[in-house]
Structure formats: structure tokens, C-alpha cells
Design an enzyme around this catalytic site. Sequence first.
Site, mmCIF file in Angstrom:
data_model
loop_
_atom_site.group_PDB
_atom_site.id
_atom_site.type_symbol
_atom_site.label_atom_id
_atom_site.label_comp_id
_atom_site.label_asym_id
_atom_site.label_seq_id
_atom_site.Cartn_x
_atom_site.Cartn_y
_atom_site.Cartn_z
ATOM 1 N N MET A 197 -5.746 6.827 -11.349
ATOM 2 C CA MET A 197 -4.340 6.887 -11.021
ATOM 3 C C MET A 197 -4.175 6.579 -9.539
ATOM 4 O O MET A 197 -4.806 7.212 -8.709
ATOM 5 C CB MET A 197 -3.810 8.266 -11.405
ATOM 6 C CG MET A 197 -3.267 9.122 -10.311
ATOM 7 S SD MET A 197 -2.512 10.646 -10.866
ATOM 8 C CE MET A 197 -3.948 11.665 -11.101
ATOM 9 N N PRO A 198 -3.365 5.589 -9.189
ATOM 10 C CA PRO A 198 -3.137 5.273 -7.783
ATOM 11 C C PRO A 198 -2.309 6.371 -7.115
ATOM 12 O O PRO A 198 -1.330 6.854 -7.684
ATOM 13 C CB PRO A 198 -2.357 3.962 -7.810
ATOM 14 C CG PRO A 198 -2.280 3.525 -9.226
ATOM 15 C CD PRO A 198 -2.693 4.667 -10.078
ATOM 16 N N THR A 199 -2.717 6.725 -5.913
ATOM 17 C CA THR A 199 -1.977 7.704 -5.121
ATOM 18 C C THR A 199 -1.679 7.091 -3.762
ATOM 19 O O THR A 199 -2.579 6.590 -3.092
ATOM 20 C CB THR A 199 -2.785 8.999 -4.934
ATOM 21 O OG1 THR A 199 -3.102 9.532 -6.220
ATOM 22 C CG2 THR A 199 -2.000 10.030 -4.136
ATOM 23 N N ALA A 204 1.395 7.154 -14.004
ATOM 24 C CA ALA A 204 0.069 7.198 -13.387
ATOM 25 C C ALA A 204 0.136 7.076 -11.865
ATOM 26 O O ALA A 204 -0.875 7.228 -11.189
ATOM 27 C CB ALA A 204 -0.803 6.076 -13.940
ATOM 28 N N ASP A 230 1.207 8.275 -8.228
ATOM 29 C CA ASP A 230 1.623 9.415 -7.403
ATOM 30 C C ASP A 230 1.961 8.919 -6.007
ATOM 31 O O ASP A 230 1.249 8.066 -5.453
ATOM 32 C CB ASP A 230 0.513 10.458 -7.287
ATOM 33 C CG ASP A 230 0.333 11.251 -8.565
ATOM 34 O OD1 ASP A 230 1.336 11.524 -9.238
ATOM 35 O OD2 ASP A 230 -0.818 11.597 -8.881
#
Length: 62
Positions: free
Chosen positions: A1-3, A38, A40
Site C-alpha cells: 500500500m503506498p503511503t 490502498a 494512505d
Amino acid sequence: MPTFHIEMFEGRSADQKRKLVEEVTRVTCETLGCAPGAVDIIIAEVKRENWATGGVLWSEQK
């Protein structure tokens, strides 16, 4: 998940921040092929007195 961690000066409206996170999410999903859920995004608002560029605090820049 990209943050994503976004640091910026304080003072922007909730609407401006909402538009920012919507666009970052949209571009991320288009580019990486992931679902919006996905992505954040953490926004940290910083006072100008706590940020310096070139050895000068932003609160003191002219």
C-alpha cells in the site's frame, strides 16, 4: 500500500487538503493500478517558525 507523507505550512483550508488528497490518490491509482483504499496520505502542517531554507526561518523571510 503506498503511503505519502506531505509536509506543508499550516493554514490551508480543509477543502484545499481534501482536493490535494483526492488528486494524489487518483494519480497514484492510475499510475500503480491500485485501489483508492490502498492509498494512505498523512499531512503534517508545520509552522513557518519551524521550517528553514538556506539557513533562514520562513517566519523571518522577507
